[in-house]
Design a protein around this motif. Sequence first.
Motif, PDB file in Angstrom:
ATOM      1  N   ILE A  40      41.578  48.237  40.946  1.00 54.11           N
ATOM      2  CA  ILE A  40      41.817  48.734  39.591  1.00 54.11           C
ATOM      3  C   ILE A  40      40.536  48.649  38.774  1.00 54.11           C
ATOM      4  O   ILE A  40      39.857  47.614  38.761  1.00 54.11           O
ATOM      5  N   TYR A  65      44.598  45.425  29.745  1.00 53.48           N
ATOM      6  CA  TYR A  65      45.927  44.851  29.952  1.00 53.48           C
ATOM      7  C   TYR A  65      46.225  43.784  28.910  1.00 53.48           C
ATOM      8  O   TYR A  65      45.415  42.878  28.678  1.00 53.48           O
ATOM      9  N   ALA A 116      51.426  46.511  37.331  1.00 56.29           N
ATOM     10  CA  ALA A 116      50.210  46.724  38.126  1.00 56.29           C
ATOM     11  C   ALA A 116      50.022  45.666  39.196  1.00 56.29           C
ATOM     12  O   ALA A 116      49.599  45.963  40.320  1.00 56.29           O
TER      13      ALA A 116
END
Length: 334
Positions: A234, A239, A315
């Motif tokens: 990623i 986040y 995720a």
Amino acid sequence: MVLVTGGTGLVGAHLLLHLIESGSTDNKKIRATYRELKSIQKTKSLFESYNKAPLFDAIEWIKADIIDVPSLEEAFQEIEYVYHCAAVISFDPKDEALLRKTNIEGTANVVNLCLVNKIKKLCHVSSTAALGDLTGNELIITEETEWNPEKPHSDYAISKYGAEMEIWRGQQEGLNVIIVNPGVIIGPGFLNQGSGQLFEKIRNGLSFYTNGSTGFVAVSDVVKIMTQLMKSTITNQRYTLISQNIIFRDLLNMISDALNTNRPKHHANPFLLSLAWRADWFLSSIFQSKRKITKATAKASYSINEYSNEKVKTALEYHFQEVEEYIKKITPLF
């Protein structure tokens, strides 16, 4: 080699411990920055409190300041991955220039050296303070909530938002980046800052509570997620890291119960808080002392903010620790 800026702060110190203990660096050496030699003792003491003192020797310490480019250049030698944890946290209006210089200019320096040294990936520790502002039809703040420059923000929030702009500039110039936006971080080892101050105030008999709310997260969750994101494929994402949205009164009660001390009994309503920050401003002006409560912290204490952690949970398939259980777990360390 892995570089951790701000290795003597709450997040940086716990990150160093987690990187060494978990082997998350894949046998790469770990270098950490410090500004004053005495501050390294805080990190060493944290390792000792967890009975992990021998692991401390695995850290290569280097004196560097993110606003001092020559010292930072030396810290970046032979580095492949960077965790940028160094920052100033303050809600005192007197610290506006320091906040902007350290958090924005300092982050720009980190980004520039990442680009020059072809760093493989950079993880930047931001804050929920840098997330956006809800519009009239929105209820929960997410990573996609837009920042509204027309709305009032604390100097700290502005500095963290500005730092994120530097991170995204680096991304546009080819740097692989990750941004994490933790809520209020709960963790042991630093009694003079953040949650450590809160534990001390409650232990000493805090009398007042408020009914505002915000997101809270265990420092152990923060560092675990950071390392997982860095090891993943990623990139170029941000986040929100919160375990739960909690009313301040409830959090104070959790800590009071864990410390086996009296719960705060008196409600500090917005009017009382407005008097408090004005009185504090007056006294700090007279005696040139550090502010204890500001307009920004007063407002935050009765504001109701709710954050979503769904993006990171999806995720990484991550499960956050319950804040109350974590508080019980770490209380013996205070």
